[in-house]
Design a protein around this motif. Structure first.
Motif, short mmCIF file in Angstrom:
data_model
loop_
_atom_site.label_atom_id
_atom_site.label_comp_id
_atom_site.label_asym_id
_atom_site.label_seq_id
_atom_site.Cartn_x
_atom_site.Cartn_y
_atom_site.Cartn_z
N LEU A 193 41.24 58.89 62.28
CA LEU A 193 41.68 57.55 61.92
C LEU A 193 40.53 56.55 61.92
O LEU A 193 40.47 55.65 61.08
CB LEU A 193 42.78 57.10 62.89
CG LEU A 193 44.12 57.85 62.76
CD1 LEU A 193 45.06 57.44 63.89
CD2 LEU A 193 44.77 57.58 61.42
N LEU A 232 47.10 50.75 58.95
CA LEU A 232 46.02 51.62 59.41
C LEU A 232 45.41 51.07 60.69
O LEU A 232 45.10 51.82 61.62
CB LEU A 232 44.96 51.75 58.32
CG LEU A 232 43.80 52.71 58.61
CD1 LEU A 232 44.32 54.11 58.95
CD2 LEU A 232 42.86 52.78 57.42
N VAL A 276 46.85 59.88 56.25
CA VAL A 276 47.68 59.57 57.43
C VAL A 276 48.95 60.42 57.40
O VAL A 276 49.40 60.93 58.44
CB VAL A 276 48.02 58.06 57.46
CG1 VAL A 276 49.07 57.76 58.51
CG2 VAL A 276 46.76 57.25 57.74
N LEU A 334 53.02 57.97 62.70
CA LEU A 334 52.14 58.01 61.52
C LEU A 334 52.95 58.25 60.25
O LEU A 334 52.68 57.64 59.20
CB LEU A 334 51.10 59.13 61.68
CG LEU A 334 50.02 58.92 62.74
CD1 LEU A 334 49.10 60.13 62.80
CD2 LEU A 334 49.20 57.67 62.47
#
Length: 1011
Positions: free
Chosen positions: A968, A794, A943, A886
């Motif tokens: 994000l 992440l 995500v 992603l």
């Protein structure tokens, strides 16, 4: 007794004629004062370029975003300047505009805590500061806001903590929008005291799990209630049925249980009801009284029972979404008579019976999705009567009979999914004339007929396997990505126009009656991933051009009449599957294919042989070769080897001398620094040794060189006497862009060094290597490298998004990378991501205007479809590529991994899987990194969802990098929201827009907005 009035001296008679002038002077003074305040505000905001019209000359009432009072002179009444990239706090001087009633600063980047300076804007009625960067808790004295405030819009910021109870003391408030923040406390019951409230938005906040307060039923003036995605549980209160003015109710994406209260179904003014993605049970109430209902979405619940016939009385109904439930029984015939019904999605239920015969007869039906049910009978005749039908998805039912001839004149059709039914008869030829037809999936029926001479130009996916089509294979269309015609009765030869369909991924025509040779033009299919021509009557040799297809990984040419030798270059392909069995091939199998991975690939070719014992084929021996000939052959080979060694030694010696001469001649090199450096040209050139070489590619070699105080990476453009134009252009682009960029998430170009025969780029050295090696090397090479944890993944996603956001939104003109992929993302010791390799980047000549690229550049699996097809370059090609990254982070899969089906890449696999599972992520995310952590799983799913949105087929439907970064960033800080579309003044959740049309990824099927 009243007091005497104050004494006012008489106005001298001489001044009476001047009174109008004095009043005008007073008014112009007020005008001048407001203009000066605006100029001061502009200065406080740093003179942003969009406010260039705010200058000392001219009428300030004509400035951008300024509205002056009607009939009240030139006093400023409103300021509306959204989306102009304000980056400084709201100045206190704004409240010196005493007539200011309307202030809209939405969609900017204003930082800081809640702007309490607004308390002093006493006349303010409308405040919109949504979509900014405000943070922290709302002040406890929020009730100090102006008493006449009616609109209080704080959506999509980073406000945290509790919503203060004092907010219930705003006496005139009508619209309170607090959605998409980070409020993580409880929902204050005091909100129910806002008797003037008409619109309440609390959606997408990480509130503590709670039920909907019964007291909210007291908000009888409410017309719009949005409480989606906010951890609600328990039952929907019966008291909501008292909201007699309610028009829009959205409680989607929570964990609500129980039945839908009968009172909600009976609300007369209700227009839009969204209760999807909960755990509701029961069914649809028989007493539906909301005849004004326009949209119903109760999909993805545990609802059961039948659809009541009374639903046919909802004369305004345009959208009916009941998919992913357990409804049963027949679909009421009365639905077919609704005059405004345009979109019906009933897939994944247990419906039986037949489709209403009059569907489409009385309304402009645009979309019908009833797949995955047990519906029998035939397709209705009138589906396209309204000339609006774009999508018909009836797959996986028990439908029979002919495809209605009326569909042959349905020129609006984009997508037709009729697979896995019992359709028979001739496929209507007119369907192929629909100008925008994009997808036809009709596999596993009993359809007959032939294909047109040339497929429609916009067709991207054609799957008609296991039918009874006959005739020749038509000329293929330029946008075609997949053609699967296995198990039919096609005959004739393959078309030779493969060069006209450069983006074909899958060509599968097995088990037909195709004759002739495989055209050599097949080598022009540079994106072909799978080739299946098994079980035909093909003859001649296997064209050597097949080996020129760089991404081909599956070949099946078995059970044909092919002859000749197997092209030696076929061994250069990285094949996962190869089958050349049951042909008449001769000679030795190429050495690269002589291993156990292909031990079943060459069966029943009597004249094939192998020199390796790993393959169960005859050993290649020719006993007629005498010992003398062998000796002569060995002698010739030995002499040739000697000549090569001598020549190579001479070449290396000459190059060593020349390199040594150049490397130590500092005057031969020119260093251009972009950052302070403490090394010389000679220190760089001395490091260009084989020992320091760490990689090479199409653009040059890369060295790691340790200097006195730092380690650098040096990219050396190939050492040619004269650089060709392409490499020269790449070099200049990289230097021009990277030399001007300063960002923590973009690899730093320290300097460039130009020499007489080569050019060097000197970068900061990034220690941990590429993201690609961390994500995929373990799988490819069995390398024992630890897996990246989810928090690191992440963090990497946020870092790359920051770099791309800077390039797209903060550089002028915008910088477009064009080759974003995991191997171009480098990681430092702290796993901070840095975007690298700008050799393919371009700067747009005019911001926001697409530039046509002279050469298509990029990498398979990461390339946006419009870039490959149209060579159009704008920021959205990077968004697509980042979306693939992603998906790699969330799933652990590689960009070219299309799974078991024929789609061929990760983006298509992700869309297909999401569509098939109806939003249930299941095993889509990487189990290795999310493990048993619910928090990690939830973040990975978001995500994954964001990656799907970024890889939409239509560029306009993808989010911007600014929007992606907002999602994000919220996710990294806590919890974020994703998936809503701004549609006028209301929000429609993107998850609801996912349907079985996801295979085409049409812009109308998936939209995106962040709040």
């Amino acid at each position: 007794m009243a007091p005497d009035p104050p004494f006012l001296p008489p106005i001298p008679l001489l001044l009476l004629p001047l009174l109008p002038a004095l009043l005008l002077f007073s008014q112009s003074t007020a005008e001048s004062e407001d203009k000066q305040i605006l100029l001061r505000i502009k200065d406080d905001w740093g003179n942003p370029p969009p406010l260039s019209s705010w200058n000392s000359s001219g009428d300030h009432c004509s400035w951008l975003g300024i509205q002056c009072a009607v009939g009240g002179g030139d006093a400023v009444a409103g300021i509306s300047i959204p989306s102009i990239n304000l980056t400084r706090p709201i100045p206190s001087s704004i409240c010196k505009l005493h007539g200011l009633t309307h202030l809209d600063l939405s969609f900017n980047n204003i930082p800081g805590p809640f702007p309490s300076v607004i308390y002093n804007c006493s006349a303010l009625q409308y405040l919109d500061i949504s979509q900014n960067l405000f943070f922290g808790e709302l002040p406890a004295d929020i009730d100090r806001m102006p008493r006449n405030l009616t609109d209080f819009i704080l959506s999509a910021n980073n406000f945290t903590g509790d919503i203060p109870t004092s907010i219930s003391r705003l006496p005139a408030i009508k619209r309170l929008h607090l959605d998409y923040n980070l409020f993580d406390g409880i929902i204050p019951l005091e909100i129910s005291n806002l008797s003037t409230l008409e619109s309440l938005w609390l959606a997408a906040n990480p509130f503590l799990p709670t039920s909907i307060p019964d007291e909210f039923g007291n908000l009888t003036g409410l017309t719009f209630l949005w409480m989606a995605k906010m951890s609600l549980n328990g039952r929907i209160p019966e008291t909501l049925g008292k909201m007699e003015n309610l028009e829009h109710l959205d409680l989607a994406m929570n964990s609500l249980t129980g039945e839908i209260p009968a009172g909600i179904w009976m609300l007369k003014k209700m227009k839009k009801l969204y209760l999807y993605a909960n755990k509701l049970n029961g069914g649809i109430n028989e007493s539906i009284g909301g005849e004004g209902l326009v949209e119903i979405d109760v999909s993805t619940n545990n609802l059961a029972g039948t659809i009541p016939e009374v639903i046919g009385q909802l004369r305004n109904l345009s959208i009916l979404f009941l998919y992913f439930n357990q409804f049963s029984g027949a679909i009421p015939a009365s639905i077919g008579k609704l005059p405004k019904l345009t979109d019906i999605r009933l897939f994944n239920n247990r419906f039986t019976g037949i489709l209403p015969p009059e569907l489409g007869r009385y309304s402009k039906l645009a979309n019908l999705e009833v797949d995955d049910n047990v519906i029998a009978g035939e397709l209705p005749e009138h589906l396209c009567n309204g000339k609006a039908l774009t999508s018909l998805i009836v797959s996986d039912n028990m439908l029979i009979g002919n495809i209605p001839e009326s569909l042959g004149s349905c020129y609006t059709l984009l997508s037709l999914h009729i697979q896995n039914n019992g359709f028979s008869g001739e496929f209507p030829a007119g369907i192929w004339s629909a100008p925008n037809l994009s997808v036809v999936i009709a596999r596993r029926n009993s359809l007959t007929g032939s294909l047109p001479n040339k497929l429609p130009r916009n067709l991207t996916l054609l799957d008609i396997r296991n039918n009874q089509f006959i005739g020749k294979i038509p000329s293929l269309a330029g946008n075609l990505r997949m053609f699967n015609g296995d198990g039919n009765k096609f005959s004739g030869e393959l078309p030779a126009n493969f060069s006209e369909i450069p983006f074909l991924h899958v060509l599968s025509l097995g088990n037909n009656q195709i004759t002739g040779k495989i055209p050599a033009t097949i080598g022009s299919l540079k994106f072909l991933n799978q080739l299946n021509l098994t079980g035909n009557l093909l003859s001649g040799e296997i064209p050597e051009s097949i080996a020129a297809i760089p991404v081909l990984n599956s070949i099946d040419l078995s059970v044909n009449h092919l002859s000749g030798q197997i092209p030696p270059t076929l061994g250069s392909l990285k094949l996962n599957f190869l089958n050349l069995s049951y042909n008449f091939l001769t000679g030795e199998i190429p050495m690269a294919l002589q291993n156990q991975a292909y031990d079943q690939s060459f069966l029943s070719n009597p004249s094939l042989c192998a020199s390796q014992t790993l393959i169960e084929l005859p050993t290649c021996r020719d006993q007629s070769i005498s010992h003398t000939k062998i000796s002569i052959t060995l002698l010739i080979l030995g002499f040739s080897l000697f000549v090569v060694v001598v020549a190579l030694s001479a070449f290396l010696y000459r190059e060593h001398c020349r390199s040594k001469s150049i490397n130590h001649d500092s005057s031969a090199w020119k260093l251009t620094a972009f950052h302070p450096v403490d090394f010389s040209e000679s220190a760089i050139t001395r490091g260009l040794t084989t020992r320091n070489l760490i990689g090479s590619g199409g653009g040059g070699m890369v060295y790691r060189v340790s200097l006195r105080r730092k380690t650098v990476a040096i990219k050396k453009v190939w050492n040619l006497r004269k650089l060709d134009a392409k490499l020269e252009k790449e070099f200049e682009a990289e230097v021009k862009i990277l030399g001007s960029i300063r960002h923590a998430n973009i690899v730093k170009l320290l300097c460039c060094v130009s020499g007489p025969n080569s050019k060097l780029l000197v970068y900061e050295y990034v220690e941990k290597g590429s993201l690609d090696s961390w994500l995929h090397r373990r799988r490819r090479d069995h390398y024992r490298q630890p897996s990246l944890s989810w928090p690191k993944r992440l963090k990497i996603a946020v870092g790359v998004a920051k770099g791309l956001c800077y390039m797209h939104h903060d550089c002028f003109p915008a910088v477009i990378h064009r080759d974003v992929k995991s191997s171009n993302i480098l990681l430092d010791l702290e796993f901070q991501a840095k975007i690298a390799d700008f050799g393919l980047a371009r700067i747009l000549a005019r911001g926001g205007e697409p530039e046509t690229a002279s050469v298509v550049a990029g990498s398979f699996g990461y390339m946006a479809p419009e870039y490959a097809a149209m060579r159009k370059v704008n920021e959205k090609v990077d968004v697509y590529s980042f979306g693939v990254v992603l998906l790699e982070l969330a799933t652990g899969r590689e960009a070219g991994d299309g799974g078991d089906d024929e789609e061929g890449n990760l983006a298509d696999w992700a869309w297909r899987l999401y569509k098939d599972r109806g939003g249930d992520m299941g095993k889509m995310v990487d189990e290795e990194v999310v493990g048993g952590s619910p928090e990690f799983r939830e973040e990975a799913e978001v995500v994954f969802m964001l990656g799907i949105m970024c890889t939409g087929r239509e560029a306009a439907g993808r989010p911007t990098m600014k929007e992606v970064l907002q999602v994000l960033t919220k996710l990294e800080r806590g919890r974020g929201g994703v998936g809503e579309k701004c549609d006028g003044g209301e929000l429609i959740n993107g998850k609801r827009r996912f349907s079985k049309l996801a295979e085409e990824r049409k812009d109308s099927e998936l939209s995106f907005c962040v709040f």
